[in-house]
Design a protein around this motif. Structure first.
Motif, PDB file in Angstrom:
ATOM      1  N   ALA A   1       3.644   5.301  -7.259  1.00 36.92           N
ATOM      2  CA  ALA A   1       2.857   6.166  -6.099  1.00 36.92           C
ATOM      3  C   ALA A   1       2.821   5.396  -5.073  1.00 36.92           C
ATOM      4  N   PRO A   2       2.480   6.064  -3.890  1.00 37.28           N
ATOM      5  CA  PRO A   2       2.002   5.083  -2.764  1.00 37.28           C
ATOM      6  C   PRO A   2       1.027   4.351  -3.149  1.00 37.28           C
ATOM      7  N   ASN A   3       0.807   3.104  -2.260  1.00 34.96           N
ATOM      8  CA  ASN A   3      -0.584   2.516  -2.404  1.00 34.96           C
ATOM      9  C   ASN A   3      -0.426   1.540  -3.637  1.00 34.96           C
ATOM     10  N   VAL A   4       0.663   1.116  -3.893  1.00 34.86           N
ATOM     11  CA  VAL A   4       0.984   0.211  -5.270  1.00 34.86           C
ATOM     12  C   VAL A   4       0.353  -1.233  -4.742  1.00 34.86           C
ATOM     13  N   THR A   5      -0.199  -1.751  -5.479  1.00 34.22           N
ATOM     14  CA  THR A   5      -0.553  -3.081  -5.373  1.00 34.22           C
ATOM     15  C   THR A   5      -0.060  -4.311  -6.154  1.00 34.22           C
ATOM     16  N   PRO A   6      -0.218  -5.441  -5.866  1.00 36.69           N
ATOM     17  CA  PRO A   6       0.355  -6.372  -6.626  1.00 36.69           C
ATOM     18  C   PRO A   6      -0.348  -6.577  -7.979  1.00 36.69           C
ATOM     19  N   GLN A   7      -1.485  -6.207  -8.088  1.00 40.98           N
ATOM     20  CA  GLN A   7      -2.392  -6.194  -9.563  1.00 40.98           C
ATOM     21  C   GLN A   7      -1.598  -5.011 -10.445  1.00 40.98           C
ATOM     22  N   GLY A   8      -1.378  -3.687  -9.618  1.00 43.91           N
ATOM     23  CA  GLY A   8      -0.916  -2.737 -10.342  1.00 43.91           C
ATOM     24  C   GLY A   8       0.479  -3.142 -11.063  1.00 43.91           C
ATOM     25  N   VAL A   9       1.396  -3.901 -10.423  1.00 44.78           N
ATOM     26  CA  VAL A   9       2.611  -4.222 -10.828  1.00 44.78           C
ATOM     27  C   VAL A   9       2.549  -5.369 -11.636  1.00 44.78           C
ATOM     28  N   CYS A  10       1.767  -6.677 -11.457  1.00 41.33           N
ATOM     29  CA  CYS A  10       1.616  -7.751 -12.344  1.00 41.33           C
ATOM     30  C   CYS A  10       0.595  -7.734 -13.361  1.00 41.33           C
ATOM     31  N   GLY A  11      -0.394  -7.027 -13.195  1.00 41.89           N
ATOM     32  CA  GLY A  11      -1.476  -7.085 -13.989  1.00 41.89           C
ATOM     33  C   GLY A  11      -2.857  -7.267 -13.383  1.00 41.89           C
ATOM     34  N   LYS A  12      -4.043  -6.650 -14.099  1.00 41.74           N
ATOM     35  CA  LYS A  12      -5.230  -6.868 -13.512  1.00 41.74           C
ATOM     36  C   LYS A  12      -5.777  -8.194 -13.518  1.00 41.74           C
ATOM     37  N   ALA A  13      -5.472  -9.052 -14.230  1.00 37.63           N
ATOM     38  CA  ALA A  13      -5.584 -10.449 -14.287  1.00 37.63           C
ATOM     39  C   ALA A  13      -4.882 -11.266 -13.324  1.00 37.63           C
ATOM     40  N   TYR A  14      -4.037 -10.957 -12.571  1.00 33.36           N
ATOM     41  CA  TYR A  14      -3.148 -11.673 -11.451  1.00 33.36           C
ATOM     42  C   TYR A  14      -3.982 -11.503 -10.294  1.00 33.36           C
ATOM     43  N   LYS A  15      -4.302 -12.634  -9.675  1.00 32.78           N
ATOM     44  CA  LYS A  15      -4.677 -12.645  -8.305  1.00 32.78           C
ATOM     45  C   LYS A  15      -3.886 -13.055  -7.128  1.00 32.78           C
ATOM     46  N   THR A  16      -3.622 -12.423  -6.124  1.00 36.67           N
ATOM     47  CA  THR A  16      -2.696 -12.863  -5.139  1.00 36.67           C
ATOM     48  C   THR A  16      -3.078 -13.965  -4.447  1.00 36.67           C
ATOM     49  N   VAL A  17      -2.209 -15.104  -4.408  1.00 32.43           N
ATOM     50  CA  VAL A  17      -2.316 -16.265  -3.872  1.00 32.43           C
ATOM     51  C   VAL A  17      -1.751 -16.516  -2.851  1.00 32.43           C
ATOM     52  N   ASN A  18      -0.708 -15.964  -2.379  1.00 29.60           N
ATOM     53  CA  ASN A  18       0.187 -15.870  -1.354  1.00 29.60           C
ATOM     54  C   ASN A  18       0.855 -14.734  -1.000  1.00 29.60           C
ATOM     55  N   SER A  19       1.562 -14.308   0.144  1.00 28.41           N
ATOM     56  CA  SER A  19       1.943 -13.182   0.585  1.00 28.41           C
ATOM     57  C   SER A  19       3.170 -13.367   1.657  1.00 28.41           C
ATOM     58  N   VAL A  20       4.121 -12.690   1.687  1.00 28.19           N
ATOM     59  CA  VAL A  20       5.036 -13.242   3.089  1.00 28.19           C
ATOM     60  C   VAL A  20       5.715 -11.579   3.291  1.00 28.19           C
ATOM     61  N   ALA A  21       5.556 -11.204   4.804  1.00 25.64           N
ATOM     62  CA  ALA A  21       6.168  -9.928   5.111  1.00 25.64           C
ATOM     63  C   ALA A  21       7.858  -9.950   5.291  1.00 25.64           C
ATOM     64  N   VAL A  22       8.232  -8.675   4.559  1.00 25.95           N
ATOM     65  CA  VAL A  22       9.610  -8.215   4.578  1.00 25.95           C
ATOM     66  C   VAL A  22       9.816  -7.697   5.858  1.00 25.95           C
ATOM     67  N   GLY A  23       9.879  -8.081   7.195  1.00 24.53           N
ATOM     68  CA  GLY A  23       9.866  -7.366   8.377  1.00 24.53           C
ATOM     69  C   GLY A  23       8.583  -6.430   8.223  1.00 24.53           C
ATOM     70  N   SER A  24       9.019  -5.117   8.806  1.00 25.28           N
ATOM     71  CA  SER A  24       8.022  -4.049   8.755  1.00 25.28           C
ATOM     72  C   SER A  24       8.075  -3.279   7.427  1.00 25.28           C
ATOM     73  N   LEU A  25       9.453  -3.542   6.748  1.00 27.19           N
ATOM     74  CA  LEU A  25       9.499  -2.735   5.379  1.00 27.19           C
ATOM     75  C   LEU A  25       8.779  -3.019   4.288  1.00 27.19           C
ATOM     76  N   GLY A  26       7.912  -3.998   4.120  1.00 25.74           N
ATOM     77  CA  GLY A  26       6.757  -4.244   2.881  1.00 25.74           C
ATOM     78  C   GLY A  26       6.490  -5.772   2.838  1.00 25.74           C
ATOM     79  N   THR A  27       6.168  -6.227   1.656  1.00 25.85           N
ATOM     80  CA  THR A  27       5.438  -7.541   1.411  1.00 25.85           C
ATOM     81  C   THR A  27       6.046  -7.824  -0.050  1.00 25.85           C
ATOM     82  N   VAL A  28       6.364  -9.284  -0.104  1.00 24.53           N
ATOM     83  CA  VAL A  28       6.519 -10.113  -1.349  1.00 24.53           C
ATOM     84  C   VAL A  28       5.047 -10.799  -1.584  1.00 24.53           C
ATOM     85  N   TYR A  29       4.822 -10.553  -2.730  1.00 29.68           N
ATOM     86  CA  TYR A  29       3.287 -11.140  -3.214  1.00 29.68           C
ATOM     87  C   TYR A  29       3.386 -12.021  -4.390  1.00 29.68           C
TER      88      TYR A  29
END
Length: 149
Positions: free
Chosen positions: A31-59
């Motif tokens: 569903a829209p509004n997918v989060t890194p924690q929703g993909v990786c797991g609740k115990a995972y905290k975002t420590v870095n990210s990089v934009a993929v242009g305007s298409l999205g983000t790698v976390y």
């Protein structure tokens, strides 16, 4: 009472059948509004990210209890399946994990053990590729690259 149980059983069976169909599909979907924690797991905290242009983000995420890192590429606007990837590499241990294919919402999760190590990671959406080398290292300077192919 018996009718209520039968309705509940049919509802549960339908949910399992639909869930099984979704789990066996060839592309990841969310569903829209997918989060890194929703993909990786609740115990995972975002420590870095990089934009993929305007298409999205790698976390890049980290679970301090397990020492595991996880990478996920998440689209800004889920929709028609596009070629995507998410990868992570630990040079010191030569451990690598990745996910690529046609996805509607996200690529990943990709997990490696990274406690105490520098990591290189990245991904792509469509024709925009990003990579981060020497990430989360105290001694080394991080290097980020964005490339349109």
């Amino acid at each position: 009472m018996r009718i209520a149980r039968n309705v509940a059983a049919v509802g549960a069976f339908t949910a399992l059948a639909v869930g099984g169909t979704v789990a066996l599909s060839a592309t990841a979907s969310a569903a829209p509004n997918v989060t890194p924690q929703g993909v990786c797991g609740k115990a995972y905290k975002t420590v870095n990210s990089v934009a993929v242009g305007s298409l999205g983000t790698v976390y890049l995420t980290y679970n301090s209890s397990s020492g595991m890192n996880c990478v996920a590429t998440i689209r800004a606007n889920p929709g028609t399946a596009k070629y995507m990837s998410a990868y992570i590499y630990v040079p010191a241990t030569d451990e690598w994990a990745g996910d690529d294919g046609k996805f509607t919402s996200y690529a990943g999760p990709s997990y490696v053990y990274g406690k105490g190590y520098c990591v290189s990671w990245g991904g792509h959406i469509d024709n925009v590729y990003v990579s981060v080398e020497n990430s989360n290292c105290a001694a080394l300077k991080e290097r980020r690259v964005t490339e349109v192919r």
